[in-house]
Design a protein around this motif. Structure first.
Motif, PDB file in Angstrom:
ATOM      1  N   CYS A  43      28.457  40.769  29.107  1.00 29.53           N
ATOM      2  CA  CYS A  43      27.523  40.049  28.235  1.00 29.53           C
ATOM      3  C   CYS A  43      28.000  40.153  26.788  1.00 29.53           C
ATOM      4  O   CYS A  43      28.382  41.229  26.327  1.00 29.53           O
ATOM      5  CB  CYS A  43      26.138  40.679  28.398  1.00 29.53           C
ATOM      6  N   ARG A  99      20.528  31.772  25.092  1.00 28.59           N
ATOM      7  CA  ARG A  99      19.334  32.573  24.781  1.00 28.59           C
ATOM      8  C   ARG A  99      19.405  33.034  23.318  1.00 28.59           C
ATOM      9  O   ARG A  99      20.408  33.623  22.899  1.00 28.59           O
ATOM     10  CB  ARG A  99      19.319  33.761  25.732  1.00 28.59           C
ATOM     11  N   ILE A 101      17.442  35.327  20.511  1.00 23.24           N
ATOM     12  CA  ILE A 101      16.382  36.297  20.223  1.00 23.24           C
ATOM     13  C   ILE A 101      16.289  36.438  18.705  1.00 23.24           C
ATOM     14  O   ILE A 101      17.261  36.816  18.056  1.00 23.24           O
ATOM     15  CB  ILE A 101      16.674  37.658  20.884  1.00 23.24           C
ATOM     16  N   ARG A 111      15.437  46.074  20.735  1.00 19.66           N
ATOM     17  CA  ARG A 111      15.908  44.779  21.275  1.00 19.66           C
ATOM     18  C   ARG A 111      17.198  44.958  22.074  1.00 19.66           C
ATOM     19  O   ARG A 111      17.418  44.301  23.083  1.00 19.66           O
ATOM     20  CB  ARG A 111      16.165  43.776  20.161  1.00 19.66           C
ATOM     21  N   LYS A 114      16.239  46.340  25.310  1.00 16.41           N
ATOM     22  CA  LYS A 114      15.546  45.340  26.121  1.00 16.41           C
ATOM     23  C   LYS A 114      16.543  44.411  26.825  1.00 16.41           C
ATOM     24  O   LYS A 114      16.348  44.016  27.972  1.00 16.41           O
ATOM     25  CB  LYS A 114      14.609  44.525  25.215  1.00 16.41           C
ATOM     26  N   ILE A 115      17.620  44.077  26.112  1.00 15.24           N
ATOM     27  CA  ILE A 115      18.646  43.212  26.716  1.00 15.24           C
ATOM     28  C   ILE A 115      19.248  43.909  27.940  1.00 15.24           C
ATOM     29  O   ILE A 115      19.395  43.305  29.001  1.00 15.24           O
ATOM     30  CB  ILE A 115      19.749  42.862  25.675  1.00 15.24           C
ATOM     31  N   CYS A 116      19.563  45.184  27.799  1.00 16.54           N
ATOM     32  CA  CYS A 116      20.122  45.949  28.935  1.00 16.54           C
ATOM     33  C   CYS A 116      19.177  45.882  30.130  1.00 16.54           C
ATOM     34  O   CYS A 116      19.588  45.604  31.263  1.00 16.54           O
ATOM     35  CB  CYS A 116      20.326  47.423  28.579  1.00 16.54           C
ATOM     36  N   LYS A 117      17.905  46.123  29.844  1.00 20.76           N
ATOM     37  CA  LYS A 117      16.913  46.209  30.906  1.00 20.76           C
ATOM     38  C   LYS A 117      16.732  44.846  31.586  1.00 20.76           C
ATOM     39  O   LYS A 117      16.740  44.729  32.806  1.00 20.76           O
ATOM     40  CB  LYS A 117      15.589  46.672  30.287  1.00 20.76           C
ATOM     41  N   GLU A 118      16.596  43.832  30.743  1.00 23.81           N
ATOM     42  CA  GLU A 118      16.308  42.490  31.256  1.00 23.81           C
ATOM     43  C   GLU A 118      17.439  41.943  32.126  1.00 23.81           C
ATOM     44  O   GLU A 118      17.205  41.260  33.106  1.00 23.81           O
ATOM     45  CB  GLU A 118      16.126  41.564  30.054  1.00 23.81           C
ATOM     46  N   TYR A 119      18.682  42.216  31.727  1.00 22.17           N
ATOM     47  CA  TYR A 119      19.828  41.667  32.465  1.00 22.17           C
ATOM     48  C   TYR A 119      20.420  42.678  33.445  1.00 22.17           C
ATOM     49  O   TYR A 119      21.463  42.432  34.030  1.00 22.17           O
ATOM     50  CB  TYR A 119      20.900  41.174  31.480  1.00 22.17           C
ATOM     51  N   HIS A 120      19.741  43.797  33.604  1.00 24.34           N
ATOM     52  CA  HIS A 120      20.195  44.855  34.513  1.00 24.34           C
ATOM     53  C   HIS A 120      21.644  45.251  34.240  1.00 24.34           C
ATOM     54  O   HIS A 120      22.476  45.311  35.140  1.00 24.34           O
ATOM     55  CB  HIS A 120      20.037  44.428  35.973  1.00 24.34           C
TER      56      HIS A 120
END
Ligand SMILES: [Mg+2]
Length: 186
Positions: A43, A99, A101, A111, A114-120
Protein backbone atom coordinates in the motif's frame (compact mmCIF):
# COMPACT_ATOMS: atom_id res chain seq x y z
CA UNK A 1 28.04 29.02 24.48
CA UNK A 2 26.56 28.90 21.00
CA UNK A 3 28.65 25.83 20.26
CA UNK A 4 27.26 24.05 23.33
CA UNK A 5 23.73 24.96 22.34
CA UNK A 6 24.39 23.73 18.83
CA UNK A 7 25.82 20.46 20.12
CA UNK A 8 22.89 19.85 22.46
CA UNK A 9 20.39 20.63 19.74
CA UNK A 10 22.10 18.32 17.25
CA UNK A 11 22.14 15.55 19.84
CA UNK A 12 18.41 15.97 20.30
CA UNK A 13 17.82 15.90 16.55
CA UNK A 14 19.90 12.73 16.18
CA UNK A 15 17.88 11.10 18.90
CA UNK A 16 14.62 11.89 17.17
CA UNK A 17 15.27 9.14 14.67
CA UNK A 18 11.63 9.09 13.69
CA UNK A 19 12.11 12.37 11.86
CA UNK A 20 14.35 10.69 9.32
CA UNK A 21 12.97 8.75 6.36
CA UNK A 22 14.06 5.29 5.26
CA UNK A 23 14.52 6.67 1.75
CA UNK A 24 14.95 10.11 0.22
CA UNK A 25 14.06 10.93 -3.38
CA UNK A 26 13.78 14.12 -5.38
CA UNK A 27 10.13 13.54 -6.21
CA UNK A 28 7.50 10.81 -6.59
CA UNK A 29 8.67 10.04 -10.16
CA UNK A 30 12.10 8.96 -8.91
CA UNK A 31 10.82 6.42 -6.39
CA UNK A 32 11.74 2.80 -7.33
CA UNK A 33 8.25 1.34 -6.95
CA UNK A 34 9.46 -2.06 -8.19
CA UNK A 35 11.91 -2.18 -5.30
CA UNK A 36 9.11 -1.36 -2.90
CA UNK A 37 7.21 -4.37 -4.25
CA UNK A 38 10.25 -6.51 -3.47
CA UNK A 39 10.21 -5.13 0.08
CA UNK A 40 6.66 -6.47 0.31
CA UNK A 41 5.08 -3.00 0.30
CA UNK A 42 1.42 -3.44 -0.66
CA UNK A 43 0.00 0.00 0.00
CA UNK A 44 1.29 3.46 -0.94
CA UNK A 45 0.04 6.31 1.20
CA UNK A 46 0.74 9.66 -0.42
CA UNK A 47 0.67 13.06 1.17
CA UNK A 48 -1.06 15.49 -1.17
CA UNK A 49 0.03 19.14 -1.00
CA UNK A 50 3.52 19.64 -2.36
CA UNK A 51 4.02 15.89 -2.73
CA UNK A 52 1.56 15.04 -5.53
CA UNK A 53 0.41 18.53 -6.46
CA UNK A 54 1.81 22.00 -5.60
CA UNK A 55 -0.05 23.51 -2.63
CA UNK A 56 -2.06 26.01 -4.61
CA UNK A 57 -2.63 24.03 -7.81
CA UNK A 58 -6.19 23.04 -8.54
CA UNK A 59 -5.85 20.12 -10.89
CA UNK A 60 -3.89 16.95 -11.60
CA UNK A 61 -1.40 16.97 -14.44
CA UNK A 62 -1.15 14.22 -16.99
CA UNK A 63 2.17 12.93 -15.70
CA UNK A 64 0.65 12.35 -12.28
CA UNK A 65 -2.42 10.66 -13.78
CA UNK A 66 -0.17 8.28 -15.70
CA UNK A 67 1.85 7.43 -12.61
CA UNK A 68 -1.29 6.73 -10.58
CA UNK A 69 -2.64 4.48 -13.34
CA UNK A 70 0.67 2.63 -13.52
CA UNK A 71 0.76 2.07 -9.75
CA UNK A 72 -2.82 0.92 -9.80
CA UNK A 73 -1.95 -1.65 -12.50
CA UNK A 74 0.91 -2.85 -10.30
CA UNK A 75 -1.74 -3.67 -7.72
CA UNK A 76 -0.68 -1.19 -5.09
CA UNK A 77 -3.42 0.04 -2.82
CA UNK A 78 -3.20 3.83 -3.22
CA UNK A 79 -4.38 6.20 -0.54
CA UNK A 80 -4.03 9.96 -0.19
CA UNK A 81 -3.62 11.06 3.41
CA UNK A 82 -3.84 14.80 3.86
CA UNK A 83 -4.08 17.26 6.72
CA UNK A 84 -6.02 19.52 4.38
CA UNK A 85 -9.83 19.76 4.31
CA UNK A 86 -12.34 18.05 2.00
CA UNK A 87 -12.83 21.27 0.08
CA UNK A 88 -9.32 20.98 -1.34
CA UNK A 89 -10.28 17.75 -3.11
CA UNK A 90 -13.63 18.55 -4.65
CA UNK A 91 -12.27 18.77 -8.19
CA UNK A 92 -9.71 16.05 -7.78
CA UNK A 93 -12.00 13.32 -6.57
CA UNK A 94 -14.01 13.38 -9.78
CA UNK A 95 -11.07 12.18 -11.85
CA UNK A 96 -9.72 9.34 -9.82
CA UNK A 97 -11.09 6.58 -7.78
CA UNK A 98 -8.41 6.92 -5.14
CA UNK A 99 -9.28 6.83 -1.46
CA UNK A 100 -8.70 10.29 0.00
CA UNK A 101 -8.51 10.76 3.76
CA UNK A 102 -8.67 14.39 4.83
CA UNK A 103 -8.02 16.11 8.17
CA UNK A 104 -5.53 13.39 8.96
CA UNK A 105 -3.86 15.34 11.78
CA UNK A 106 -0.44 13.94 10.90
CA UNK A 107 1.85 13.27 12.75
CA UNK A 108 -0.68 11.90 15.23
CA UNK A 109 -0.73 8.13 14.76
CA UNK A 110 -4.44 7.26 14.73
CA UNK A 111 -5.12 7.66 10.99
CA UNK A 112 -2.01 5.67 10.16
CA UNK A 113 -3.13 2.92 12.52
CA UNK A 114 -6.63 3.01 11.09
CA UNK A 115 -5.29 2.38 7.58
CA UNK A 116 -3.44 -0.72 8.82
CA UNK A 117 -6.55 -2.01 10.52
CA UNK A 118 -8.95 -1.26 7.70
CA UNK A 119 -6.82 -2.89 4.98
CA UNK A 120 -5.61 -5.72 7.21
CA UNK A 121 -1.99 -4.77 6.63
CA UNK A 122 1.03 -4.66 8.88
CA UNK A 123 2.58 -1.21 9.17
CA UNK A 124 5.75 -2.52 7.47
CA UNK A 125 3.68 -3.37 4.36
CA UNK A 126 2.77 0.28 3.91
CA UNK A 127 4.95 3.10 2.54
CA UNK A 128 4.20 6.70 3.44
CA UNK A 129 5.45 9.17 0.85
CA UNK A 130 5.49 12.85 1.74
CA UNK A 131 7.40 16.11 1.67
CA UNK A 132 7.45 16.88 5.39
CA UNK A 133 9.61 15.37 8.11
CA UNK A 134 7.47 16.68 10.96
CA UNK A 135 4.15 15.32 9.72
CA UNK A 136 4.43 12.59 7.06
CA UNK A 137 7.72 11.00 8.10
CA UNK A 138 7.42 11.40 11.86
CA UNK A 139 3.86 10.05 12.05
CA UNK A 140 4.46 7.08 9.75
CA UNK A 141 7.78 6.13 11.38
CA UNK A 142 6.11 6.14 14.77
CA UNK A 143 3.74 3.35 13.70
CA UNK A 144 6.47 1.45 11.83
CA UNK A 145 5.62 2.25 8.20
CA UNK A 146 8.29 2.52 5.50
CA UNK A 147 8.91 6.23 4.95
CA UNK A 148 9.99 8.09 1.85
CA UNK A 149 10.75 11.80 1.92
CA UNK A 150 10.55 13.83 -1.30
CA UNK A 151 11.41 17.47 -1.91
CA UNK A 152 8.43 19.83 -1.77
CA UNK A 153 7.14 20.65 -5.26
CA UNK A 154 6.92 24.32 -4.48
CA UNK A 155 8.61 26.67 -2.03
CA UNK A 156 5.34 28.40 -1.28
CA UNK A 157 3.58 26.60 1.57
CA UNK A 158 0.32 26.75 3.39
CA UNK A 159 0.82 29.15 6.27
CA UNK A 160 0.27 26.43 8.84
CA UNK A 161 3.35 24.50 7.67
CA UNK A 162 5.80 27.38 7.62
CA UNK A 163 7.20 26.81 11.13
CA UNK A 164 7.64 23.09 10.48
CA UNK A 165 9.38 23.97 7.28
CA UNK A 166 11.86 26.31 8.97
CA UNK A 167 12.83 23.63 11.50
CA UNK A 168 13.02 21.07 8.75
CA UNK A 169 15.28 23.22 6.59
CA UNK A 170 17.54 23.73 9.56
CA UNK A 171 17.85 19.98 10.11
CA UNK A 172 18.24 19.26 6.41
CA UNK A 173 21.17 21.66 6.17
CA UNK A 174 23.10 19.51 8.64
CA UNK A 175 22.92 16.53 6.32
CA UNK A 176 23.89 15.81 2.75
CA UNK A 177 20.80 14.74 0.83
CA UNK A 178 21.25 12.96 -2.41
CA UNK A 179 19.23 10.60 -4.47
CA UNK A 180 18.21 7.64 -2.38
CA UNK A 181 20.02 8.50 0.80
CA UNK A 182 21.31 11.13 3.17
CA UNK A 183 24.27 11.33 5.51
CA UNK A 184 25.48 13.61 8.23
CA UNK A 185 27.90 16.39 7.31
CA UNK A 186 31.26 16.02 9.05
MG1 LIG B 1 2.81 18.11 2.03
Amino acid sequence: MIEVLFYVTMELVRRVKNLFPKMYKKDIYHIPYGELKKKNIKCLVFDFDNTLVPSFQKDWNQKLEQLMEKLDKQNFIIIILSNNTKKRFLQFQKKFNIRIITLAVKPLPFRFKKICKEYHLKACEIAMIGDQMFTDVLGANKVGMYTILVDPLEKKDLRITSLNRKLEQWIKKKYHWKDGEYFEKM
